[in-house]
Design an enzyme around this catalytic site. Structure first.
Site, short mmCIF file in Angstrom:
data_model
loop_
_atom_site.label_atom_id
_atom_site.label_comp_id
_atom_site.label_asym_id
_atom_site.label_seq_id
_atom_site.Cartn_x
_atom_site.Cartn_y
_atom_site.Cartn_z
N PRO A 622 58.68 61.65 49.99
CA PRO A 622 57.60 62.60 49.69
C PRO A 622 57.33 62.77 48.20
O PRO A 622 56.19 63.02 47.81
CB PRO A 622 58.12 63.91 50.31
CG PRO A 622 59.10 63.50 51.34
CD PRO A 622 59.74 62.26 50.81
N GLU A 695 46.10 53.53 48.48
CA GLU A 695 44.64 53.42 48.37
C GLU A 695 43.93 54.59 49.03
O GLU A 695 42.98 55.16 48.48
CB GLU A 695 44.14 52.11 49.01
CG GLU A 695 44.94 50.89 48.68
CD GLU A 695 44.62 50.29 47.33
OE1 GLU A 695 43.71 50.79 46.65
OE2 GLU A 695 45.30 49.32 46.95
#
Length: 728
Positions: A622, A695
């Site tokens: 994370p 992306e």
């Protein structure tokens, strides 16, 4: 059996953090092999034409200058083979043609950088110049458009209850990573070593082998660290060939690092787009038709394509779609991939149009999107492997406080500032490629995992260490991940959000194989506490093999290997990549929420806060994911509000080829930002259940900001970047 998880899912710090923050990480230009000299490129001062003469006599007379190389004296390179259709890709000094402003026309090699720079300024180049064509709006497209169609979009559009006819423009953007492009080249006989800024070491090997007519085994490319790239180092550019050619000519190692200005001409960019979009829907907001006509700039000598139309094909249920994608050949250097390539540009148009349609229909923008959620991918007729976009909308709206948004534009103020909220969806293809990783467990209980992948910033070494540590039952400190060297096991390019799925799956496979080797060795060893145990009942944790239900019965890797006189165990992991025929449609998704403040008198836009919610399946780390998301939101702010490459169309010169005039976000532009990840895995996509994250996090940021600006001001934005002039 499956291993206990300790590292994967933890917000572990980067394993190379101390090296990077103390300046000990070695980038391409930091390498100084014995005898290294310096090269400086002489750029073309015209945008189209031919070089008629190069006077290098004064430059060559400077003390320390070794050689000036141009097409007048450069060796002829052999014809390219494999991957290079005739006429494509720029080659160093092979003819007198000038294809774009800033094209390398000569290179000066000298003993010091200062001498090379000064001598380059003394080289006089004469031209037979012609007016270049550099304006996408004033040039004709090529004759071979890419097309897509389903249903009868024109007829459905004519019959639609509600119609929108919209036109968008997006400026060219440049990557501007901190580390400029650079190469250090050294020849040892017929062997070439390159220390290179690249996102694909083995791709550079293939390119250079084709360029110089060599066997790939004769080339080694080393790139263990990349100081940002965003796609600019995803392919091999001509400066790499120039460095290798120069090193061979002067018979010494050559260092060539582009200046900031030269990167604007030398390593590609996100191309400018003109995007016409017509939408049709019924009164309830159900999309019935969409027509997409797109024009994008490309160079005359090479065609660059990216998937700008994907979102318009599959993000929303639309029975009738027609798309045309045209390249406009110009006298410019070739564009390339830039973070979220294609998808980021296309999402600005599609998501802005959806916001406009929602306003036209009097619907909440989220509600309109929910009404057009597809059951399957209508562009391929395949089911989605997972699609948690609804969850992204819900989680984002709750966290952001979307219910406080006033749908009436220009209705919320804070003093002189107009306040607005906007949101947009994002999507990006889940790419997976063939990959390998070697794993070695030494007798001291430490492991070395290796692959030729790269790390341009996301923390590849850290996430791979986490996967390996859990699979081997070790702590992260006991695992070293080595990358960025072409002699290591094969890896795809570090782009397209494919690294975690591809390399991670190969690492998992190799570590599983090695752990199983160790377990097999133990259960067959009469002196082992695990002798005779079913291998399926053995797990490894903390470097110790033991029975799952009886932790006291077991032994360490070190003891097992020492007793069996083994210095190490090793295995080669592999991943086959995506199959030729997919059974599912694989995408990652995002929902981005933005609040902006617009100065009512000055038209100045400030982003106050952002929330991004992502369906990227299993999150390995994370902390690294947050770094990707926050960085992408920052980049999206640049795309929306600041970044704009300006060309003087008289000669093709980029007039703002520097960080004083080409604006990128700074800390002062960064608002409060938060990233949220929807829980879930996608084991249909790959063995470790991940989807690419790097992306998708940028896709949807710019339209979320533009939609928030409309909510604040009532001005609809159809051109990027958003300027004060557009709002006054």
């Amino acid at each position: 059996m499956s291993q206990p998880q300790a590292a994967v899912g933890a917000a572990a710090p980067r394993v190379d953090a101390r090296l990077r923050v103390t300046g000990r990480t070695k980038y391409a230009g930091d390498n100084n092999p014995d005898g290294a000299v310096h090269a400086v490129i002489v750029d073309s001062g015209v945008g189209r034409g031919r070089v008629t003469g190069i006077d290098s006599r004064i430059a060559e007379a400077e003390t320390g200058v070794l050689k000036v190389i141009s097409h007048f004296n450069a060796p002829k390179l052999p014809p390219r083979e494999g991957g290079f259709p005739p006429g494509e890709a720029l080659r160093p000094f092979q003819d007198d043609r000038v294809r774009f402003f800033g094209q390398p026309v000569a290179v000066v090699v000298a003993t010091t950088l200062e001498v090379a720079q000064h001598a380059a300024s003394l080289v006089k180049v004469s031209y037979d110049a012609q007016p270049p064509s550099t304006d996408i709006g004033a040039a004709d497209p090529a004759d071979d458009p890419e097309t897509y169609a389903r249903g009868d979009a024109d007829a459905a559009l004519d019959a639609a209850d509600v119609k929108l006819d919209l036109a968008y423009r997006m400026a060219r953007n440049h990557h501007n990573p901190m580390e400029p492009a650079g190469t250090v080249a050294r020849w040892d006989g017929d062997q070439l070593t390159l220390w290179e800024k690249t996102q694909h070491v083995q791709g550079t090997v293939e390119t250079m082998a084709a360029e110089f007519g060599m066997e790939p085994d004769s080339i080694r490319v080393i790139s263990p660290a990349v100081g940002g790239a965003f796609g600019s180092a995803g392919r091999t550019w001509v400066h790499t060939s120039i460095a290798a050619l120069a090193a061979r000519e002067v018979k010494r190692p050559v260092k060539l690092v582009l200046t900031r200005r030269q990167t604007y001409f030398g390593v590609g960019y996100r191309p400018a787009y003109e995007y016409a979009l017509r939408l049709g829907s019924d009164r309830r907001g159900r999309l019935t038709a969409s027509v997409h006509d797109v024009r994008t700039e490309s160079s005359r000598y090479e065609t660059h394509s990216e998937d700008v139309l994907a979102a318009g094909r599959m993000l929303y249920s639309t029975p009738n779609v027609r798309q045309v994608y045209e390249h406009v050949p110009l006298d410019v250097n070739t564009p390339t991939w830039m973070r979220g390539p294609g998808y980021s540009s296309g999402a600005f148009c599609v998501e802005s149009a959806m916001d406009e349609l929602a306003h036209e229909l009097g619907l909440d923008p989220i509600e309109l999107r929910l009404r057009n959620e597809p059951a399957d991918d209508e562009s391929t007729n395949l089911p989605f492997s997972t699609r948690r976009l609804r969850d992204c909308y819900r989680a984002g709206a709750r966290e952001f406080g979307w219910h406080r948004r006033n749908p009436k534009p220009r209705s919320t103020r804070d003093g002189d500032w107009l306040i607005g909220m906007g949101m947009a969806a994002g999507v990006y293809d889940t790419a997976r490629s063939e990959a390998q990783a070697s794993v070695r467990l030494d007798a001291d209980g430490t492991a070395l995992v290796q692959s030729a992948t790269s790390d341009m910033g996301p923390g590849t070494a850290t996430s791979m260490t986490q996967v390996a540590a859990d699979a081997l039952g070790l702590t992260m400190r006991q695992v070293t991940f080595r990358l960025g060297d072409s002699i290591l096991p094969s890896a795809p390019g570090h782009h397209g959000s494919r690294t975690m799925a591809s390399i991670g799956s190969a690492v998992q496979d190799g570590c599983d194989k090695l752990r199983e080797q160790a377990i097999t060795l133990a259960v067959k060893d009469q002196d082992s506490p695990l002798y005779g145990v079913d291998p399926a009942d053995v797990v490894v944790r903390g470097g110790r093999l033991h029975v799952k239900d009886n932790p006291a019965r077991g032994e360490t890797y070190q003891r097992l290997l020492a007793r069996n006189n083994r210095t190490h165990l090793e295995a080669l992991g592999s991943y086959a990549g995506a199959p030729e025929s997919e059974r599912f449609s694989f995408y990652a998704y995002a929902a981005t929420f933005a609040e902006v403040a617009v100065d009512a008198r000055l038209g100045l836009v400030r982003v106050r806060r952002m929330v991004g919610v992502y369906d990227a399946a299993r999150i390995i780390n994370p902390r690294l994911a947050d770094s990707q998301a926050i960085g992408a939101m920052t980049g999206g702010i640049g795309q929306a509000l600041l970044e704009h490459t300006v060309t003087d169309h008289r000669d093709g010169r980029i007039v703002n080829a520097n960080l004083a005039d080409y604006l990128v976000p700074t800390h002062a532009d960064m608002p409060e930002m938060k990233a949220i990840y929807i829980d879930g895995e996608d084991y249909e996509a790959d063995p470790i259940g991940v989807k690419g994250l790097g992306e998708v996090v940028v896709v949807g940021v710019a339209p979320a900001i533009a939609n928030a600006v409309f909510n604040a001001t009532g001005r609809r934005i159809r051109e990027l970047p958003i300027t004060a002039e557009a709002l006054l």
